[in-house]
Enzyme design. Structure first.
Site, PDB file in Angstrom:
ATOM      1  N   GLY A  38       0.791  -1.224   0.000  1.00  0.00           N
ATOM      2  CA  GLY A  38       0.000   0.000   0.000  1.00  0.00           C
ATOM      3  C   GLY A  38       0.823   1.273   0.000  1.00  0.00           C
ATOM      4  O   GLY A  38       0.286   2.355  -0.193  1.00  0.00           O
ATOM      5  N   CYS A  79     -28.334  -9.063 -15.800  1.00  0.00           N
ATOM      6  CA  CYS A  79     -27.741  -8.761 -17.099  1.00  0.00           C
ATOM      7  C   CYS A  79     -28.706  -9.212 -18.192  1.00  0.00           C
ATOM      8  O   CYS A  79     -29.240 -10.319 -18.156  1.00  0.00           O
ATOM      9  CB  CYS A  79     -26.408  -9.490 -17.247  1.00  0.00           C
ATOM     10  SG  CYS A  79     -25.744  -9.422 -18.925  1.00  0.00           S
ATOM     11  N   CYS A 118     -26.739 -12.380 -20.100  1.00  0.00           N
ATOM     12  CA  CYS A 118     -26.443 -13.655 -19.444  1.00  0.00           C
ATOM     13  C   CYS A 118     -27.280 -13.860 -18.184  1.00  0.00           C
ATOM     14  O   CYS A 118     -27.224 -14.920 -17.577  1.00  0.00           O
ATOM     15  CB  CYS A 118     -24.953 -13.766 -19.120  1.00  0.00           C
ATOM     16  SG  CYS A 118     -24.452 -12.794 -17.695  1.00  0.00           S
ATOM     17  N   CYS A 148     -23.539  -6.961 -18.531  1.00  0.00           N
ATOM     18  CA  CYS A 148     -22.293  -7.086 -17.765  1.00  0.00           C
ATOM     19  C   CYS A 148     -21.229  -6.164 -18.337  1.00  0.00           C
ATOM     20  O   CYS A 148     -21.056  -6.071 -19.549  1.00  0.00           O
ATOM     21  CB  CYS A 148     -21.745  -8.513 -17.856  1.00  0.00           C
ATOM     22  SG  CYS A 148     -22.746  -9.735 -17.040  1.00  0.00           S
ATOM     23  N   CYS A 204     -19.379 -12.449 -19.153  1.00  0.00           N
ATOM     24  CA  CYS A 204     -20.710 -12.516 -19.751  1.00  0.00           C
ATOM     25  C   CYS A 204     -20.756 -13.540 -20.883  1.00  0.00           C
ATOM     26  O   CYS A 204     -21.655 -14.378 -20.947  1.00  0.00           O
ATOM     27  CB  CYS A 204     -21.105 -11.133 -20.262  1.00  0.00           C
ATOM     28  SG  CYS A 204     -22.823 -10.975 -20.727  1.00  0.00           S
TER      29      CYS A 204
END
Lengths: 356, 258, 282
Positions: free
Chosen positions: C31, C240, C243, C265, C271
C-alpha cells in the site's frame, strides 16, 4: 433481443489511423513536404520541438513535426518517446556559453558594452504586417549584409556586474546535476533540478507564469541583462581517456535576467540572477524560464512565497506539456464504469430524498 | 495537585539572533494544576509555550513529560510521529486564533469528531452524539452541529476549538492567549466556561496570557516573565497580592490603574 | 518475435530492473507508494503508461496477456495496449480471465476470481488517495509516514452528515494491511471487496505521477467505513440482459431516444462465458 454488445474496436482503430495518414498527406496533387524543407523553413518549430522534446536532433524533430501534422506538443511527445529508448553513454561537460559563436546578443541594461549589441535574425522591430509577397513563391532573398563578430570578445553582462560586487555570486559546484528523466521529482527541488524541469517545460505555461510575476504575482523587478544565441561546442570526457573530445556544435539561447534584491540580515542589497537556457533559437522560452527561475528562488532568498510562480510544486508538476496533455486528453477514454456507479449513487440519494 | 509532575523543564535557553527569548527557564506542572505564564508581549512567554509543547527546540535545557504509565519522555528527543500522537491524545493545544486550531471548511461536528477518529473511534452515531454533547458543554446550540465554523462568531469559534481539544480528555492542555482577540464581555463568559471545564475534568493547564485578571481567575500558580527570564513565581494570590519583584509590582499596579 | 528493433517489451533492460526494484519495495511495504523513474512511453500520460511500464517489466516470453478497459477486452484503449505488447513483446494474448497470467486493467477487477500466480496490473491516474483533501505532495507523504489519516475519516463523516451516505462511488479509499491508506484506482466501489485477501498479486502503476504500489497475495484490504455505516458496494438492481447474472457489475446501455435502458455485464469475458455455458446446457 435488439441489443448486441459493441465489438470491433480493432477495426475501428485501423480505419481511424488510415484516415489520419490520408489527412496527414493532404491533397496528393500537391508535392509532399520534405524533412529538409521543415528543418530549413520551419526552423523555430523544429527548435521548440527539440527543446520540449528534450532531444537535440533537428532531423528527428522535423520528422516528428511532419508525423504530427504540425501539432508541436504531439511532435515533442513523439521525440520524447524516442529519446527515452536511447542508450546513455554519459553526461557531456557543461557547455561554455561564454565562448559562444554569437549570432545574436543583446542587453537591455547597457546601451554600449564590450562586443556591442548584435541583433541577429530577429522578429524584433519588424512591423507585424502580413507580407503578401511571401504568398507568391519563387521570390529570391537578397543576401543580408554581414559583420564579423567572431574576433570580438563578448563578456557576459552578469560578469560585468559581478566584477563590481553587485551580482550575488552563484556557488560553483562540481556535483553532477540530478536527472529527472531517471529519477522522479522530489521536493524541495534544488536549483539544478528546477532548471532542468523548466528547460523541458512548456513554453506557453512558462510564458504565462513569467508574465504573472510581472503583473504583481511574485514581486519581480526584472531586467534583461543579456540574451545570447549562437553555436556552442559540446564536449564529452570518456573516463578512459581523461581529456575531453569534441562531439560537435549545437545552437542554444541563453537569457540572464537581472533582478533587484533588497538584501537580508546576512546579505547586502545586490542583484540576483534568473537563468534560462534552451535548445535552438528559443528566445521567448529562455526569457520566461529566467523569470520563473528567479521566482522559484524566493524561498532560498528569504522572500515570502505567495504567488503561483514561486510555488515549486505548482510550477514543476505542471510545466511538462507531455504529462499535461496526456492527462487532460485521457478524459476522452471511456469512463462508463465510474459513471455507472455515480448514476446508481445519485438515484439512491434521490430515492431517499424523495422518501423523506 | 500532588505526586510527580506531569511536565517539567529545566535550564531552557533560546536566542533569536542577539535577542534572548528564554534564559535558564525552569518550570513544573502537576496533574490537575493550572499554571499561568504572564508578561508583556516580547517577554518570551509564547516561545516558552512552543518549546514546552515540542513545537520549537531550545538551544539548551530539557523538557520531560510523564505518561499515564509513569514513563518519562524527553519531549525534544521524541520523533515527529510520537509527538504528533501525544498532541492528539494526552495533550491539547488551544491557539489564540481559532482559525489555527480548526478546519474552517469542515462542519462543527466534523471538527470535534476528527480528534475522536484520530484515536480510533469508528462508530458514526457515537461520534456524533459525543460531538453534540460537547457543543452543549461549550454552550453552542447542538442544532448547529453541521454548521461551518466560518459562519460562527469569534467567541463561538473559540469555544468550538476548546470542545475539539477537550473531547479526547487530554491530561495537559496548552493555551496561548485563548481570550486574545475577543470582546471584553465575550472574554468573561469564555473564562468562566474554561474554569468550569478545567475543574470538572481535572485538567492540567499551562496558559499564556498578558491578562492578569484572567490569570487570577483561572490559575493556581503564576510565573512572571520578562525578557526571557522568570522573574517571580508562586501561588497566584500570593504573587498578585504581595508582589516581590519590581516588574511584578508594575504589572499589578498597571492592572489596578486601568 | 518482436518488432521494430525495440527491446523485448519496449523498455530497455536497465529500466526494467529499476522498475522491478521499485516493485519489490512496493510488495515489501503493501500500500505504500514507491517513487520510480517513469519513462516516457509511446502512449500518452493518463492513457495507461504506468500500467504499461509495470507490465513491460514483469512480462516474459511465456506469459499470456489480457488487457481490459472498463471490464471489456474490445474497448479501443484495451485493444491498443494489447496490440502494443503483441508487437513489442510478441507474447500470446487472450480475452479469457482464466487463461491469462497477466491482466492489465483500467477501472475494473474481473468478475471471475483470480488465482495464485496471476498478476493484476492496474493503471492508476492519481495514486494519492488524499490529494483532494491535501494537494501538497510533501504534506501527504508526511501524513502517510505518520499514519495520520484523520482527514480522510473526517471526509467520510462529513459525507454521512450531509448526505446520509459516504458519497464516494468509485476510487473508494482502502486501508492496506492495517497500515497504509491506498487508492484502489478508479474501480467502482463494487469491486473493492475483491481486493481483500486476493490470491493474485496486485500491482499498481502511475506513470505521470511516477509512483508504484502493490498489494501482495492474501493481504487484508479494508474499505474505510463506520461500524454503524458499513461499506456497501453498489450495483444496478437488475439482471444482465444477455447472461442474466445478478452478481456482476452492469453497464447501462441506452437503446433508443425514448429513455429505453438495458443493463449488461461490464465484464465481457464473464458474460460471454456464461452465455456459452447456457447455450451448451440447452
Amino acid at each position: 433481443m435488439a441489443y448486441v454488445a459493441v465489438k470491433g474496436g480493432e477495426r475501428a482503430i485501423e480505419a481511424a489511423h488510415a484516415w489520419l495518414a490520408e489527412e496527414r498527406r493532404g491533397d496528393p496533387a500537391l508535392p509532399e513536404l520534405t524533412l529538409a524543407q521543415i528543418e530549413a523553413q520551419l526552423g523555430l518549430a523544429v527548435d521548440r520541438v527539440m527543446a520540449e522534446g528534450a532531444c537535440h536532433d533537428r532531423g528527428l524533430a522535423a520528422l516528428a513535426i511532419k508525423q504530427a501534422r504540425g501539432d508541436l506538443i504531439e511532435a515533442a511527445f513523439l521525440l520524447r518517446a524516442y529519446r527515452t529508448t536511447l542508450p546513455r553513454f554519459g553526461a557531456s561537460n557543461p557547455i561554455e556559453t561564454d565562448a559562444m559563436r554569437i549570432r545574436r546578443r543583446i542587453s537591455a541594461t547597457y546601451k554600449e558594452l564590450p562586443g556591442g549589441q548584435v541583433l541577429g535574425p530577429t522578429f524584433d522591430y519588424t512591423h507585424r504586417l502580413l507580407d503578401f509577397a511571401l504568398a507568391a513563391e519563387g521570390g529570391t532573398v537578397p543576401p543580408a549584409p554581414e559583420r564579423r563578430t567572431d574576433a570580438v570578445p563578448m563578456p557576459r553582462v552578469t560578469g560585468l556586474l559581478a566584477q563590481e560586487g553587485l551580482m550575488a555570486p552563484e556557488p560553483p559546484s562540481e556535483a553532477e546535476p540530478p536527472d529527472l528523466t531517471r529519477e522522479p521529482l522530489g521536493f524541495p527541488a534544488d536549483r539544478p533540478l528546477r532548471l532542468q524541469a523548466l528547460a523541458r517545460g512548456d513554453e506557453g505555461f512558462l510564458l504565462s507564469l513569467g508574465y504573472s510575476t510581472q503583473r504583481g504575482y511574485g514581486n519581480a523587478h526584472p531586467f534583461v541583462g543579456e540574451i545570447r544565441m549562437g553555436a556552442v561546442t559540446v564536449e564529452f570526457e570518456p573516463p578512459e581517456l581523461g581529456f575531453p573530445i569534441e562531439l560537435g556544435e549545437i545552437t542554444v539561447t541563453e537569457c540572464q535576467m537581472v533582478n533587484q534584491f533588497a538584501g537580508s540580515r546576512t546579505e547586502p542589497p545586490q542583484f540576483t540572477r534568473g537563468y534560462g537556457l534552451v535548445f535552438g533559437h528559443g528566445e521567448r522560452k529562455a526569457m520566461a524560464m529566467a523569470l520563473v527561475d528567479r521566482a522559484l528562488r524566493a524561498e532560498e532568498l528569504g522572500e515570502p512565497v505567495e504567488a503561483p510562480a514561486q510555488n515549486q510544486e505548482f510550477v514543476l508538476y505542471h510545466c511538462d506539456n507531455v504529462e499535461a496533455t496526456g492527462f487532460v486528453e485521457h478524459l476522452k477514454l471511456p469512463h462508463y464504469v465510474d459513471f455507472q456507479s455515480e448514476l446508481e449513487k445519485i438515484r439512491l440519494l434521490r430515492r431517499e430524498a424523495e422518501g423523506e | 495537585m500532588s505526586g510527580l509532575p506531569l511536565l517539567e523543564a529545566a535550564g531552557l535557553s533560546l536566542r533569536f539572533g542577539p535577542v534572548p527569548a528564554l534564559e535558564d527557564v525552569s518550570i513544573e506542572v502537576y496533574p490537575g494544576e493550572v499554571v499561568a505564564i504572564v508578561g508583556e508581549s516580547g517577554s518570551g512567554k509564547t516561545t516558552l509555550l512552543r518549546v514546552l509543547s515540542g513545537m520549537m527546540r531550545p538551544e539548551a535545557g530539557v523538557v520531560r513529560y510523564r505518561d499515564p504509565e509513569g514513563t518519562v519522555h524527553g519531549v525534544q528527543e521524541m520523533g515527529e510521529a510520537a509527538l504528533r500522537r501525544l498532541h492528539r491524545t494526552d495533550w491539547g493545544f488551544v491557539h489564540q486564533n481559532p482559525r489555527d486550531g480548526l478546519r474552517m471548511r469542515v462542519s462543527a461536528g466534523g471538527n470535534i469528531g476528527e480528534r475522536l477518529m484520530a484515536v480510533g473511534a469508528r462508530h458514526y452515531g457515537n461520534i456524533r452524539a459525543e460531538a453534540a454533547e460537547w457543543l452543549r458543554r461549550v454552550e453552542i446550540e447542538p442544532g448547529r452541529i453541521d454548521g461551518m465554523p466560518a459562519l460562527f462568531s469569534g467567541g463561538m469559534q473559540q469555544r468550538l476549538q476548546i470542545a475539539r481539544t477537550l473531547v479526547t480528555r487530554p491530561r495537559l492542555v496548552f493555551m496561548d492567549e485563548p481570550t486574545g482577540g475577543l470582546d471584553v464581555s465575550v472574554q468573561a463568559r469564555l473564562l468562566d466556561m474554561i474554569r468550569a471545564l478545567v475543574a470538572d475534568l481535572g485538567l492540567a493547564v499551562l496558559i499564556v496570557t498578558h491578562d492578569i485578571a484572567a490569570a487570577r481567575l483561572l490559575a493556581h500558580r503564576l510565573l512572571v516573565m520578562r525578557r526571557g527570564r522568570v522573574v517571580e513565581q508562586g501561588l497566584t494570590d500570593r504573587v498578585l497580592d504581595d508582589p516581590q519583584h519590581e516588574y511584578t509590582q508594575l504589572l499589578v499596579a498597571s492592572v489596578l490603574a486601568a | 518475435m518482436t518488432a521494430l528493433g525495440y527491446n523485448f517489451g519496449y523498455l530497455d533492460e536497465n529500466t526494467k530492473r529499476m522498475i522491478r526494484r521499485a516493485l519489490l519495495k512496493a510488495v515489501a511495504i503493501p500500500g505504500h507508494q514507491v517513487p520510480f523513474g517513469a519513462r516516457e512511453m509511446p502512449l500518452p500520460y493518463g492513457w495507461g503508461t504506468g500500467g504499461i511500464a509495470v507490465t513491460a517489466s514483469v512480462i516474459g516470453a511465456s506469459d499470456r496477456l489480457k488487457v481490459i478497459d472498463q471490464g471489456a477486452d474490445d474497448t479501443t484503449n484495451a485493444v491498443s495496449i494489447r496490440r502494443f505488447f503483441a508487437r513489442v513483446a510478441g507474447v500470446e494474448t487472450t480475452e479469457r480471465t482464466t487463461d491469462a497470467t497477466i491482466i492489465q486493467t483500467r477501472h475494473r477487477i474481473p468478475e471471475t476470481p483470480l488465482r495464485e500466480g496471476q498478476i493484476l496490473v492496474y493503471q492508476v491516474p492519481m495514486p494519492e488517495p488524499l490529494f483532494r483533501l491535501e494537494p501538497r505532495v510533501a504534506e501527504t507523504k508526511r501524513m502517510h509516514a505518520l499514519a495520520d489519516y484523520g482527514l480522510m475519516h473526517v471526509k467520510l463523516y462529513e459525507d454521512i452528515a450531509r448526505h446520509g451516505h459516504v458519497a464516494i462511488s468509485y476510487n473508494y479509499p482502502v486501508l492496506v494491511g492495517g497500515r497504509y491508506l491506498m487508492s484502489p484506482s478508479p474501480i467502482p466501489a463494487f469491486d473493492n471487496p475483491k481486493m481483500d485477501r486476493m490470491p493474485a498479486l496486485q500491482l499498481f502503476g502511475a506513470g505521470r505521477e511516477k509512483r508504484i504500489y502493490a498489494v501482495p497475495p492474501y493481504t487484508a484490504v479494508r474499505s474505510l467505513d463506520f461500524e454503524d455505516h458499513p461499506f456497501q458496494p453498489v450495483r444496478a438492481d437488475a439482471p444482465c440482459a444477455l447472461c442474466g447474472s445478478r452478481e456482476s457489475y452492469l453497464d447501462e446501455v441506452v437503446v433508443d431516444d425514448r429513455g429505453g435502458r438495458m443493463f449488461v455485464c461490464s465484464d465481457t469475458d464473464y458474460c460471454s462465458t456464461r452465455q456459452s455455458h447456457q447455450e451448451a446446457a440447452e
